[in-house]
Design a protein around this motif. Structure first.
Motif, short mmCIF file in Angstrom:
data_model
loop_
_atom_site.label_atom_id
_atom_site.label_comp_id
_atom_site.label_asym_id
_atom_site.label_seq_id
_atom_site.Cartn_x
_atom_site.Cartn_y
_atom_site.Cartn_z
N LYS B 7 0.82 -1.22 0.00
CA LYS B 7 0.00 0.00 0.00
C LYS B 7 0.85 1.26 0.00
O LYS B 7 0.52 2.26 -0.65
CB LYS B 7 -0.95 -0.01 1.20
N VAL B 8 1.96 1.22 0.75
CA VAL B 8 2.86 2.37 0.76
C VAL B 8 3.41 2.63 -0.64
O VAL B 8 3.41 3.74 -1.14
CB VAL B 8 4.02 2.13 1.77
N GLN B 10 2.11 1.67 -3.46
CA GLN B 10 1.04 2.10 -4.36
C GLN B 10 0.76 3.59 -4.19
O GLN B 10 0.54 4.32 -5.16
CB GLN B 10 -0.23 1.28 -4.11
N LYS B 11 0.79 4.04 -2.96
CA LYS B 11 0.55 5.46 -2.68
C LYS B 11 1.65 6.30 -3.32
O LYS B 11 1.39 7.33 -3.94
CB LYS B 11 0.51 5.67 -1.17
N GLN B 12 2.87 5.78 -3.18
CA GLN B 12 4.04 6.46 -3.72
C GLN B 12 3.92 6.60 -5.26
O GLN B 12 4.17 7.67 -5.82
CB GLN B 12 5.27 5.62 -3.36
N GLN B 15 1.32 9.22 -6.08
CA GLN B 15 1.76 10.58 -5.78
C GLN B 15 2.78 11.08 -6.80
O GLN B 15 2.71 12.22 -7.27
CB GLN B 15 2.35 10.64 -4.37
N ASN B 198 -4.49 8.28 -10.68
CA ASN B 198 -4.59 9.54 -9.95
C ASN B 198 -4.95 10.71 -10.88
O ASN B 198 -4.44 11.81 -10.74
CB ASN B 198 -3.24 9.81 -9.25
N VAL B 212 -2.41 -0.10 -9.54
CA VAL B 212 -3.07 1.08 -8.96
C VAL B 212 -3.88 1.88 -9.98
O VAL B 212 -4.51 2.87 -9.63
CB VAL B 212 -2.04 2.04 -8.29
#
Lengths: 248, 264, 248, 264, 264, 248
Positions: B7-8, B10-12, B15, B198, B212
Motif C-alpha cells: 500500500k505504501v 502504491q501510494k508512492q 503521488q 490519480n 493502482v
C-alpha cells in the motif's frame, strides 16, 4: 508419410553415424540457463537438440484450493504443457492425455528428490512449458525442472537428471531425436539421482531383449552422468553471475 | 506486513504520477526498452519474442488448410488465441481461458483484422470449401504489465515472419508444392496503451502501475496513423478530453514503435 | 452472401437517408420498460431497432462461492448472454468468446457508476439476456442494465447510457443497425455518465482518421444524451405506475 | 481410531515384507488367484472379465469404421479408454478421467501397441480414408490393488475374444457383408507389476500393500519374453539393480500368466 | 426470521389444500390465467411467449439442414433444449444445463415426439444425407411454478408459428428457394401437471405450492385425448388411484388449454 | 434400418407369442445377486433379459463437497451410467442427457423408500453401471438398486420394485425387450412399493387411450409383484449364505 516410404530412410549410415552426425553414444548439444524469469520463484530454460523448454516454480506457497493441503508435507504440483506451435501440427491448448500422463510421471520423478516434509500444508507448483518439441522432451524437462526447483531455493537430496537411450535400426543409441524416437525400435527414458543411485523415472516403448534392456539402461545412465555435469555448471553460472552482480 | 508495504508503494506511485513522475524514472509518455526477436521457434511457421521491460511474450503461428466461414466463403481464416501460462505470474491459473486471456486475444485479433494486415482474400484455395487458416498463438511468458502492447507487437512481428507452404488443388484434394511463400501482409497495426492513475495519463504501465490504475485505454493505429481498434478496460472512467489527447499521443507512440518491426 | 453481392447494396441513398429511412444523426426507435420480472430484485427490458434485451439484477446478496467476496465492497458480476434463437444462425447456448468479452466490458462500463463500497462482502449479479440481436446490442444492454440496477435500489452516481456512432460509406452515422455495423467502415460504441463527463466504455472496430474519430465520439455522446432522457422517463414511468397502484 | 488401526496395519505389512512375508500369506513373487472369463457382454464385439484376488476388471471392445490418423493412413486405429467407476472404490470419483485412469489406459494401450498385438495394417479399408477402429474400454469394477495387470490381462483376453464384421467398399461407401471374423492378433503382451515396500520388491500388490508402497514398476513382456513397455509409478525410487532383477522375475511371471489366456 | 415466515406460509398452504382450498383462491383443478403471444422474435423461424400467472417462458425455433440420425435416415431431426436462465429465479445458476433443465427439455421433447406433432418424415431432403433440423429452444424468463406446462405450451405455439425456407437439392448441394412454408404439424400435445400436497392433488402448482409438494405428475395428451407422455417427479409417491383420477382430470384440462392455441 | 423394413417384422405372432417366445403377460428371465462387490458398503447385480446391471452403494458417509450436506437428513445421490460397450454403437463415457434424466428419476423412485432422516448431514451414494442394455434398464436398475441399499444396511420402508408394461402391435404386453420398446406403440415403466401402495416412478412414451392406460398400469403392477418375490429371495439368499459362512 506412409510407413513404407519411411523405412527407406536410413537412420544410421555405414560408418555408424546418425542422421544428425552423432555417434551412437553421443548426446545432442545442450544449453541450460537458470533464473530466466523475473516473476517465478525459480526458473530454468533448456535447449537439447531442437527441444526448447521453459520451467517456472512458485512456492512453497499457500495451497489453492485449500482442501488439497497435506498436514505433514508440501504438495508438489506439476503441469507439463506444450505450446500450440511447439509441434508440426498445431496442438490444441487443452491438455491432452499424453500431457496429463507426463505431468504425473515427471512429478513422480522429481518428488523423491525434494524435502517436502520441510514445508507442511504448502504447495510447490512447477509449470513446464514446451516451446518446441523434439525427441526426449520429458527427459530435458526433468533435467531443467530440477534446476528450477533448486533456483527457487527448495532443498533437495540431489539434482534429478534424465536422459533416454534406445534402439534404432538394431543399434543402441543415446539421447534419441524425434525421427529416431518415431522410427526406431525402442525408447527408454530414465531419470536418476547419481549420488544416491536412485532411478526415479523409467519408461519404455518398443522391443528389447533382456540383455539389450540392461545395456540400454546403462547407456541412459551414462548420458545422465554427462548431463549432470552440465546441470551443475548451469547452476554455478547463475550463482557466479549473482555474486558478480553483488560485488559490482 | 507485505500488504502494508504494497500500500505504501502504491501510494508512492500515485503521488509521483500526480507530479508527472514515475517510480522507475520514466516520463509519462515513455515506453520501457523494447526488444524483438523473430524466428525463434523453427517448427512454427512464424514466431517472435517481444520484451517490453521485463514483460515477455512469445507468439508462434501455424498455417493449415480448412473450411471458410459461411459468410466469407472466399477468405482465409484468422484465429488468435492467448494463453496466460501460469509460470508468467503468480496470479495466472491453469484451466480454460478466462476473461482476461480472451479479451487479450480479441484485442490482438481486432488490430490485425480491422487494419486488414493479412490479405485474407489471397488465402482462398477453393471458394466455400478450402481456405488457408492462420493460427496466431500468443504465449505470455512473464507478466510485468502492458501485456496488450507486447502481445500485439509480437503477433505483428510473427505474422511478418511467417512462411507458408504453397498449396494447390489437384482433383479436389489439397496438395503442398515445394517451397514456401510469405504471408501476404498489407498493414502494420501497432497499439499504444495508456493507464489513468490519480487522474493522469501515462503510457506503457508496468505491473506496479497496473495494480493502482483506475482504467486502461488501448488504441491501435495502422501504418497511415489511422485508428483501427480501441479497447477501454478497468473499472474507472476517462473524460472525453483525456481520450482525445490520448489519441494524439498514441498515434505518435505507435509510429515510433512500428519502426522497430517495419524496417524501411 | 459473398462480399461482392453485398457491396452492391447501397446503405445510404442520394438524399443521405439510411436503408431504414433514418437521417445520419437519428437514433432507432427505443422502447424501455422497467420492473418487468417478478422474481428479480430489479429488471428492465429494451427494444432498440430490432434489439430486444432483458436484464435482471439479484442483490446485494450473499456471494457464491464465498471465497469471491471482497472485504471492502460488493462484487459486481455480469453475464451477457444470447438466446440461441436471437441471431440468424442458431447460437450454441455455451458462452462464446465474444459473450465473455462483452460480459467483462459491460461490467467495467457499469462498475464506475455503482457505490459498491456500500455493500461489502455481498454480490450484485446482473444477468443480461439478448432475446434478439441487432447492431448495438452492447450499448442497448448497458442503457437498460443501468435501469435494472436502479430498479433493484442499488445507489448509483449517475445512470450509465450508451450509444454507438460510426462510419458507413464514408459518412458518419449514429446508432448503427446490423447491416451498417457489418458492412460499414467503423463502429464506435461509447458508454457515458452525462452528469459527470465520464466515459466508461469505449471500443472501436474499423478505420478512422484522428479527425473523424473526434467527430464520431461527439456524435455518439450526442446519442447518449438523447437516450439518457428516454432512460429517465422509463424510470419515472415505473414509479408513477407504482404510485398510482399505491393510491388506488 | 480407524486411522490409528490403519497405521498399525501398514507398519505390520512393511515389517512382514522386510522378512520376506506378506500379510495375506503370499510369497514375495506370488500372484493372487487369477480368474478369466470371456464373452460376458454379448452386445460388445469382444469382452472379458478378469479377477485377480478381489480386484475385478471388465473390458469390452467395439469395432467401428472411421478415418485413419494422417501419419498412418494405411493402418486401423486402436483406442484404449479406462474408467475407474465409483462403485469400485470409495476413492474413485465421478467426473472426467483423472491422471490415474489416463495413466492406466495409456499403459494398457502401450503394451498392445508396442508388441504389435493387433495387426493394424490389416484394418485398412481405403488408404487415407476408411479404416477399422477398435475401441477397448477398461471398466474397473472392484479395486483391490494391481489394476494395471488386471486391466491389461482383461484387454488382451477381450481383443482375442473380439469378432468384427466383414466390411467392403462399394462405390466409396462402407458396407457390411454377412459374417464375422476374428481381430488379427499377432502377439500376446502380458505385464508384471512390482511394488517396492520397505526396500523389498514384491509382485502383484493388493490394495493394502499399494497404500504403503514407495514405488511401482510395471514391465510388459511379449510372447517371446522381450520387454515391450515399462512404467514406473509412485513417489519413491528404485536402484538400478532392483530394476534389472525385476526384469528377470517379471519375464517369468508374465510367461506363467500368459498361459491362462493363450491356450496352446 | 424469513425462514420462520416461510415455514408458517408453507404450513398454511398445506392446511388450506387439505380443505380443498388454495392460498391464491383457486380451486384444486383451476389453472392460473394463461396468455399466449406468437411471432415475438422476428429473427427466429418461429416463437411464442407464454405466461401462466407470473411464470413466463419464451420459445424460439430455428430451422437448419444437417445429417439424419443413422437409425432414421429418412426423417428430419428434432432437438429440444431448455435454459433456466439465472434472471428467472434466484435458484437458477449459470453453467451447463443441470438435471432440472435437461428433464424439462426431455419432457417437452417427448410430448412433441410421441404425439408425432411434427411430421418428421416430410423433413427429409436426401435420405441418409440431408434432412431438416428443427431446434426448439425453451427460455425460462420468470419462474413462478409449473414450468413444464408453460414450456410445453410455448413450444407447441412456437412450432405452429414456425415458417421454414423451401429447400431443394441441386447437384448434391442444398439450396434455398424463394418463400417459406409452415412446418408440417399433425398433432397438438398439451400437458397437464399435478402436484400432491398433504395427500391431495391440485393442478398447475405455483412456486409456493411446488416448494411444499411431495410429488409432481405430468401427463401429456394428444388432440384425441390419448396419453402420449407421462413424467412423475419429486421425492414423494402417488397411490394408483390418484394416478387414474389424475388421468381423467388431466384429459379435460388439456383439452381446455388446447383451445387457447388451436383455434378451430 | 428404415422404418418401412422394420414394420414388416412381426413382433407378435398368430398364437399371440412374442418374438422371444413369451406370452403377453410374461416376464423375461431374471437373475439377481446381492453383495457382489467387496469394496462397496452394499451391492447387487441383475440380469433381466439381456440387461446386465451392477450397483454399488457407499454410505452413509461424509458428504463431499461439504456444502451439499443437508441439516435434517441424508443426501441421496444417484448416478446411472452406461458402459461404452453396453449398446450397439459405442457410447461416449461422458454422461448423456438421457443418463442425467434417468439418474434423477431413479433417485426420486428410491428416495420415498429410504429413511433419510436417520442420517442427517451424511451422503448415501448409489452408483448404477449398465454393463449391457436392453429394454427396461431403468426398471431393472431400480429393482436391483433397492437391494444394494438394503445390502448396505440402509433402513427402508419397503423394497422398491419396478417393471414396465406397454403396447406392441395393438396388444398390451409386460416387460418390453429392446425391439418391443423401439418398435412398439407405448412403454410405461412403473416403480412401486407393494406393501404401502406407493407408485414412486411413472413415465410413459407412446400412445394409449385412457382405458388402455389403466390396463397397462395394472399389468405393470402385476409384473412388479412377481419381481418383488424374486427380490426378496435374492436378499434372503445373501443372508442365508452369510449365516452358513458364519456357522461353518
Amino acid at each position: 508419410m506412409p510407413a513404407k516410404a519411411q523405412e527407406k530412410q536410413k537412420l544410421i549410415d555405414k560408418e555408424g553415424k546418425r542422421i544428425d552426425g552423432r555417434n551412437p553414444d553421443e548426446l545432442r548439444p545442450i544449453k541450460i540457463e537458470v533464473g530466466v524469469l523475473s516473476n517465478a520463484d525459480g526458473s530454468a530454460y533448456i535447449e537439447q537438440g531442437k527441444c526448447k523448454i521453459l520451467a517456472g516454480v512458485y512456492g512453497p506457497r499457500e495451497t489453492h484450493p485449500k482442501h488439497l493441503a497435506l498436514p505433514d508435507r508440501a504438495l508438489l504440483q506439476c503441469r507439463y504443457h506444450m505450446a500450440p506451435f511447439s509441434v508440426e501440427e498445431r496442438k490444441s491448448p487443452a491438455p491432452s492425455r499424453r500431457e496429463i500422463e507426463l505431468s504425473k510421471v515427471i512429478r513422480e520423478a522429481l518428488e523423491p528428490a525434494v524435502f517436502l516434509e520441510y514445508y507442511p500444508r504448502t504447495s510447490i507448483d512447477l509449470f513446464i512449458e514446451v516451446l518446441q518439441a523434439d525427441g526426449g522432451t520429458r527427459g530435458a524437462a526433468i533435467t531443467m525442472a530440477s534446476l528450477a526447483l533448486a533456483d527457487a531455493g527448495i532443498p533437495m537430496k540431489d539434482l534429478v537428471v534424465a536422459c533416454a537411450a534406445g534402439k534404432v535400426e538394431g543399434k543402441l543409441v543415446l539421447d534419441l531425436s524425434d525421427a529416431e524416437d518415431k522410427l526406431g525400435e525402442a525408447d527408454l527414458p530414465v531419470a536418476y539421482m547419481p549420488t544416491i543411485d536412485a532411478v526415479t523415472l523409467l519408461q519404455m516403448d518398443g522391443n528389447l531383449t533382456l540383455e539389450e534392456f540392461e545395456q540400454t539402461v546403462n547407456m541412459a545412465l551414462n548420458g545422465c552422468k554427462q548431463i549432470y555435469k552440465i546441470q551443475k555448471e548451469a547452476l554455478k553460472a547463475k550463482y557466479v553471475a549473482l555474486k558478480e552482480v553483488a560485488e559490482e | 506486513m507485505a500488504s502494508v508495504m504494497v500500500k505504501v508503494k502504491q501510494k508512492q506511485i500515485a503521488q509521483l504520477i500526480a507530479h508527472g513522475k514515475r517510480l522507475d524514472g520514466r516520463e509519462p509518455n515513455d515506453y520501457r526498452p523494447i526488444k524483438i526477436e523473430v524466428g525463434v521457434i523453427e517448427k512454427a511457421e512464424g514466431s517472435a519474442r517481444v520484451k517490453i521491460g521485463n514483460t515477455e511474450v512469445l507468439v508462434g503461428t501455424k498455417v493449415d488448410v480448412g473450411e471458410p466461414f459461411p459468410d466469407t466463403p472466399e477468405e482465409g481464416v484468422l484465429t488468435v488465441n492467448a494463453e496466460l501460462v501460469p509460470l508468467a505470474s503468480p496470479s495466472f491459473e491453469t484451466g480454460p481461458p478466462d476473461e482476461n486471456s480472451i479479451e487479450l486475444a480479441r484485442i490482438v485479433d481486432r488490430g490485425i483484422r480491422e487494419s486488414k494486415a493479412i490479405a485474407t482474400e489471397e488465402l482462398c484455395l477453393e471458394p466455400g470449401k478450402k481456405v488457408i487458416i492462420v493460427f496466431i498463438d500468443v504465449y505470455v511468458l512473464n507478466h510485468d504489465g502492458n501485456l496488450i502492447d507486447a502481445s500485439a507487437l509480437a503477433a505483428l512481428a510473427a505474422i511478418m515472419n511467417t512462411k507458408m507452404p504453397k498449396y494447390e488443388i489437384v482433383n479436389g484434394e489439397v496438395k503442398k508444392k515445394p517451397g514456401y511463400i510469405p504471408l501476404p501482409i498489407r498493414n502494420y497495426p501497432v497499439p499504444a496503451t495508456f493507464a489513468k492513475i490519480n487522474g493522469k495519463m501515462i503510457v506503457d504501465p508496468w505491473l506496479e502501475e497496473e495494480q493502482v490504475m483506475d482504467a486502461r485505454l488501448t488504441m491501435t493505429f495502422d501504418k497511415d496513423g489511422n485508428i483501427c481498434a480501441i479497447q477501454k478496460g478497468g473499472i474507472g472512467h476517462f473524460t472525453v478530453q483525456q481520450i482525445l489527447d490520448a489519441a494524439k499521443i498514441g498515434q505518435q507512440k505507435s509510429a515510433d514503435i512500428r519502426k522497430l518491426v517495419v524496417k524501411e
